[in-house]
Structure formats: C-alpha cells, structure tokens
Scaffold this motif. Sequence first.
Motif, short mmCIF file in Angstrom:
data_model
loop_
_atom_site.label_atom_id
_atom_site.label_comp_id
_atom_site.label_asym_id
_atom_site.label_seq_id
_atom_site.Cartn_x
_atom_site.Cartn_y
_atom_site.Cartn_z
N SER A 71 0.83 -1.21 0.00
CA SER A 71 0.00 0.00 0.00
C SER A 71 0.86 1.26 0.00
O SER A 71 0.56 2.22 -0.69
CB SER A 71 -0.94 0.01 1.21
OG SER A 71 -1.89 -1.01 1.09
N GLN A 72 1.95 1.25 0.78
CA GLN A 72 2.86 2.39 0.79
C GLN A 72 3.48 2.59 -0.59
O GLN A 72 3.52 3.72 -1.10
CB GLN A 72 3.97 2.19 1.82
CG GLN A 72 4.99 3.33 1.80
CD GLN A 72 6.19 3.08 2.69
OE1 GLN A 72 6.24 2.11 3.43
NE2 GLN A 72 7.15 3.96 2.61
N ALA A 73 3.94 1.51 -1.22
CA ALA A 73 4.54 1.62 -2.55
C ALA A 73 3.52 2.14 -3.56
O ALA A 73 3.85 2.98 -4.40
CB ALA A 73 5.10 0.27 -2.98
N GLU A 74 2.29 1.65 -3.48
CA GLU A 74 1.23 2.12 -4.39
C GLU A 74 0.94 3.59 -4.17
O GLU A 74 0.76 4.35 -5.13
CB GLU A 74 -0.05 1.29 -4.20
CG GLU A 74 0.06 -0.12 -4.70
CD GLU A 74 -1.14 -0.98 -4.37
OE1 GLU A 74 -1.39 -1.93 -5.12
OE2 GLU A 74 -1.83 -0.71 -3.36
N ARG A 75 0.89 4.01 -2.93
CA ARG A 75 0.58 5.40 -2.58
C ARG A 75 1.70 6.34 -3.06
O ARG A 75 1.43 7.43 -3.53
CB ARG A 75 0.40 5.48 -1.07
CG ARG A 75 -0.06 6.78 -0.52
CD ARG A 75 -0.35 6.71 0.99
NE ARG A 75 0.78 6.23 1.79
CZ ARG A 75 0.82 5.05 2.41
NH1 ARG A 75 -0.20 4.22 2.34
NH2 ARG A 75 1.88 4.68 3.10
N ASP A 76 2.95 5.89 -2.95
CA ASP A 76 4.08 6.74 -3.27
C ASP A 76 4.49 6.71 -4.74
O ASP A 76 5.18 7.61 -5.20
CB ASP A 76 5.29 6.36 -2.41
CG ASP A 76 5.06 6.65 -0.93
OD1 ASP A 76 4.08 7.35 -0.61
OD2 ASP A 76 5.85 6.16 -0.11
N ALA A 77 4.11 5.66 -5.46
CA ALA A 77 4.49 5.56 -6.88
C ALA A 77 3.79 6.65 -7.68
O ALA A 77 2.65 7.01 -7.40
CB ALA A 77 4.13 4.18 -7.42
N VAL A 78 4.49 7.15 -8.67
CA VAL A 78 3.94 8.17 -9.56
C VAL A 78 3.49 7.46 -10.83
O VAL A 78 4.28 6.78 -11.48
CB VAL A 78 4.99 9.25 -9.88
CG1 VAL A 78 4.43 10.27 -10.86
CG2 VAL A 78 5.48 9.93 -8.61
N PHE A 79 2.21 7.61 -11.18
CA PHE A 79 1.67 6.94 -12.38
C PHE A 79 2.53 7.27 -13.58
O PHE A 79 2.91 8.42 -13.75
CB PHE A 79 0.22 7.40 -12.62
CG PHE A 79 -0.41 6.71 -13.79
CD1 PHE A 79 -0.94 5.44 -13.64
CD2 PHE A 79 -0.43 7.30 -15.04
CE1 PHE A 79 -1.51 4.79 -14.72
CE2 PHE A 79 -1.00 6.66 -16.12
CZ PHE A 79 -1.53 5.40 -15.96
N PRO A 80 2.91 6.33 -14.39
CA PRO A 80 2.51 4.92 -14.49
C PRO A 80 3.50 3.94 -13.85
O PRO A 80 3.58 2.80 -14.27
CB PRO A 80 2.45 4.71 -15.99
CG PRO A 80 3.60 5.52 -16.51
CD PRO A 80 3.65 6.74 -15.61
N GLN A 81 4.25 4.39 -12.85
CA GLN A 81 5.22 3.50 -12.22
C GLN A 81 4.55 2.26 -11.62
O GLN A 81 3.41 2.32 -11.15
CB GLN A 81 5.98 4.22 -11.11
CG GLN A 81 7.01 5.21 -11.60
CD GLN A 81 7.74 5.83 -10.43
OE1 GLN A 81 7.15 6.18 -9.42
NE2 GLN A 81 9.04 5.98 -10.58
N ILE A 82 5.31 1.18 -11.60
CA ILE A 82 4.85 -0.07 -11.01
C ILE A 82 5.41 -0.14 -9.58
O ILE A 82 6.63 -0.14 -9.40
CB ILE A 82 5.32 -1.28 -11.84
CG1 ILE A 82 4.67 -1.23 -13.22
CG2 ILE A 82 5.04 -2.58 -11.12
CD1 ILE A 82 5.24 -2.22 -14.21
N PRO A 83 4.54 -0.18 -8.58
CA PRO A 83 5.02 -0.27 -7.19
C PRO A 83 5.51 -1.69 -6.89
O PRO A 83 4.83 -2.67 -7.20
CB PRO A 83 3.79 0.08 -6.36
CG PRO A 83 2.63 -0.19 -7.25
CD PRO A 83 3.09 -0.07 -8.66
N ALA A 84 6.70 -1.78 -6.31
CA ALA A 84 7.27 -3.08 -5.95
C ALA A 84 7.93 -2.96 -4.59
O ALA A 84 8.53 -1.93 -4.27
CB ALA A 84 8.28 -3.53 -7.00
#
Length: 122
Positions: A71-84
């Motif tokens: 959730s933290q990675a998804e929240r911090d990723a800038v579209f269209p980055q893939i959170p991992a």
Amino acid sequence: MINSRQKGASFEREVAKSLTAEGFPARRGAQVTQGAWGLSAPDVIVPCLPDFHFECKRHGRARFDLDAAISQAERDAVFPQIPAVIHRKDNSRKLVTLTFEDFCKVLRNSDFPRQPKTQPTE
C-alpha cells in the motif's frame, strides 16, 4: 543493537549494491518522508528501470505487514510506475513483491513469448 532507521538504510544500500552487481546501476533515493506535493521518493532508484517504484523493507521475527508495504509503494508511486516491495527477513534471501496485475503488465512489456488471450480452463 542497530535501530530500525539504520537497519532500513543498511538494507537500502544492500539492495542498491545487489541491483548494481546484476547490471542495473542503482542508488538510495532521497530520504524524505513527504514532499511538498505529498510524494515520497523510492527507497532505491534505478535510472534504467524508471517504470518501477521500489520500497525496501527488512524485518526480523516480528510479523511483517506486506499489505501495508505494498500500500505504501502504491501510494508513493507516480503513475505509471509499477510499485514493488523488495523485502528480506533477517538472515534470509531478498524477495520482490508486486500485485498480480502489475506482474502481468511487466510480462506484457517484456520479450517473453505470449499466446493470444483465452478463457481459462478448469
């Protein structure tokens, strides 16, 4: 005894060194909690992999909340980055976790051979 901040920084350096050794030059990200726009830098930056936002988590015996890390990675990723999330239990191997949908996105954008989409068989 090492504190959690030092432990996290040490693991981020370990991940950056490992990625660099594998041919993906990497460095620790800017260590900011929240920027002026509510954005947070990834823990590890890999310029040749700009489509990924990497969060690093090292944990001990205590229960690790992988859902919170994703959730933290998804929240911090800038579209269209893939959170991992790159994570490792103490004295264990490193693992990389991403959502199934993002995993499929990675595969679609790779050179792996694909078959036309079909309905799953049971």
